[in-house]
Motif scaffolding. Structure first.
Motif: not given
Length: 142
Positions: A18-19, A57-63
């Protein structure tokens, strides 16, 4: 014709999937196809999205740990033997299938197969030689 797929390494715990989907939703990114393989401790989520670089990019930024890989998308008849014909050809040519997943179109008699093989260039050459319809990323996202 290669297309780009993102792969995300996930801990196998409640809420992690879900994340991912929420992160993509908040970034305005659309998923067209996905596959999830798991063990007791982790999973690999593979997805075709409308903008793989932005998704990474956005997934890496979210960890998240994210990778982009080249895969092949092709149409196969949505009927008995459709997949077998492709796999028999790969077997005869010595091409190893690492993984695959598919989705059916409700509008016609074709399914779309996403496939990762050990020799992508050879696989594309052989698929084209036997008249298979390879799909570009833009066609998958319609």
């Amino acid at each position: 014709m290669k297309i780009q797929q993102i792969s995300i390494f996930l801990e196998n715990k409640s809420g992690r999937l879900a994340d991912v989907t929420h992160t993509l939703y908040e970034a305005g990114l659309n998923m067209r196809a996905l596959s999830l393989a798991d063990t007791n401790e982790f999973g690999i989520l593979r997805m075709i999205v409308d903008n793989p670089e932005r998704a990474k990019e956005v997934l890496k930024a979210a960890g998240f740990t994210v990778n982009i890989a080249s895969v092949i998308a092709l149409e196969v008849p949505n009927s008995p033997g459709g997949l077998d014909n492709i796999l028999q050809m790969f077997s005869q040519k010595g091409v190893n299938v690492e993984y695959m997943y598919a989705f059916a179109s409700l509008c016609d008699d074709k399914a779309v197969l996403i496939i990762r093989i050990d020799n992508t260039d050879l696989g594309i050459q052989e698929l084209q030689a036997c008249g298979c319809t390879l799909l570009p990323q833009s066609k998958i996202l319609k």
